[in-house]
Design an enzyme around this catalytic site. Structure first.
Site, PDB file in Angstrom:
ATOM      1  N   PRO A 110      -4.692  -2.357   4.038  1.00 56.88           N
ATOM      2  CA  PRO A 110      -3.811  -3.491   4.308  1.00 56.88           C
ATOM      3  C   PRO A 110      -2.719  -3.628   3.249  1.00 56.88           C
ATOM      4  O   PRO A 110      -3.018  -3.702   2.060  1.00 56.88           O
ATOM      5  CB  PRO A 110      -4.769  -4.688   4.282  1.00 56.88           C
ATOM      6  CG  PRO A 110      -6.127  -4.115   4.487  1.00 56.88           C
ATOM      7  CD  PRO A 110      -6.077  -2.768   3.851  1.00 56.88           C
ATOM      8  N   GLU A 111      -1.499  -3.609   3.705  1.00 63.64           N
ATOM      9  CA  GLU A 111      -0.354  -3.851   2.832  1.00 63.64           C
ATOM     10  C   GLU A 111       0.299  -5.148   3.303  1.00 63.64           C
ATOM     11  O   GLU A 111      -0.289  -5.863   4.116  1.00 63.64           O
ATOM     12  CB  GLU A 111       0.619  -2.664   2.900  1.00 63.64           C
ATOM     13  CG  GLU A 111      -0.069  -1.343   2.563  1.00 63.64           C
ATOM     14  CD  GLU A 111       0.855  -0.136   2.660  1.00 63.64           C
ATOM     15  OE1 GLU A 111       2.078  -0.297   2.493  1.00 63.64           O
ATOM     16  OE2 GLU A 111       0.360   0.969   2.918  1.00 63.64           O
TER      17      GLU A 111
END
Length: 270
Positions: free
Chosen positions: A2-3
DNA sequence: ACCGGAGCCTGTTAGC
DNA sequence: TGCTAACAGGCTCCGG
């Protein structure tokens, strides 16, 4: 992984299910996740309602009615969802917030890298984190100031959260492709023109990532379990050996400072 | 002050 | 086919 777009998507999907809920207890079977004593977390969240959910960098922030802030980082494999408390917990759920409604905010995290924290004030917690790339304050000039002090290659600099917040391996590679900059160019040697292009490319790929609700390349999924669509629109990330969509050259992969880096050797020459 | 690398984890994949 | 080793990667810590 997850960014920023994946965390932002998580916040947006979670928000209607969690705002207004009241935490009554905390369950945990892997203490390293919680960065403080579990009993203290339990005490500080007890009977606190969640008044808002938002994001800073790759962190999710839950504002509590006592003024404190619950901070969650998904790291590599974290996933948050709100489910009925009587549904069995997935085996990778290691932390759960029990809610007054009978539901649970569950933190599933196969790799166990994720973290849970609670703070009274947000500012000290984020003091080292760089500018938000989608805020109006983020200009090419700000990007230039962030990068001028470092001779590291631009790929590595973009992953440094003190330089710019929220960019990870996917969006770093994508942004450098659209800016037509070699990932190995020293960060402090970018021309004014390149800084403008990179600034634009960073915003472009992050906005696209949010619009597509994140990249479900591995295990990332939205809180409701459905996948994002950004993986279908990546230009270079994990497209090693495939043709560049701009010039047809073969996309290459190289390990830079321990991170796999994908780029077009023709488009990203300088 | 800055930088690079190890370590944290476990499911998946590559290689023998 | 079955095993082991490498790999994935965000962030913190440590040593140079």
């Amino acid at each position: 992984m997850p960014e920023l777009p994946e965390v932002e998507t998580t916040v947006r999907v979670l928000r209607p299910y969690i705002v207004g809920e009241t935490i009554i207890d905390v369950w945990n079977d892997y203490p390293p996740t919680v960065r403080l004593d579990i009993d203290e977390l339990r005490y500080r969240t007890h009977q606190q309602s969640i008044t808002a959910v938002h994001r800073r960098a790759k962190y999710l922030i839950f504002d509590l009615s006592n003024g404190e802030h619950l901070i969650v980082h998904l790291r590599m494999s974290g996933h948050l969802s709100v489910l009925d408390g009587d549904e069995p917990r997935h085996k990778h759920v290691h932390t759960a917030f029990l809610l007054a409604s009978g539901k649970e905010l569950r933190f599933r995290d196969m790799r166990k890298f994720g973290t849970v924290d609670i703070v009274q004030e947000l500012e000290p917690f984020f003091v080292k984190i760089g500018p938000e790339p989608l805020s109006s304050n983020f200009t090419p000039e700000v990007l230039k100031d962030s990068l001028k002090g470092t001779a590291r290659i631009i790929k590595t600099a973009l992953l440094d959260q003190t330089k710019v917040a929220g960019i990870g391996n996917i969006y770093a590679d994508e942004a450098l492709f659209y800016a037509k900059i070699s990932p190995e160019k020293p960060a402090n040697q970018l021309s004014k023109e390149e800084l403008i292009l990179l600034h634009e490319a960073i915003q472009k790929v992050l906005i696209l990532g949010i619009a597509r609700e994140g990249a479900s390349l591995d295990i990332y999924a939205k809180p409701d379990g459905t996948r994002g669509e950004m993986q279908n629109e990546v230009a270079v990330f994990r497209r090693t050996g495939q043709p560049c969509r701009s010039c047809g050259s073969t996309i290459e992969r190289k390990r830079l400072h321990g991170r796999s880096t994908h780029f077009c050797p023709t488009c990203q020459r300088s």
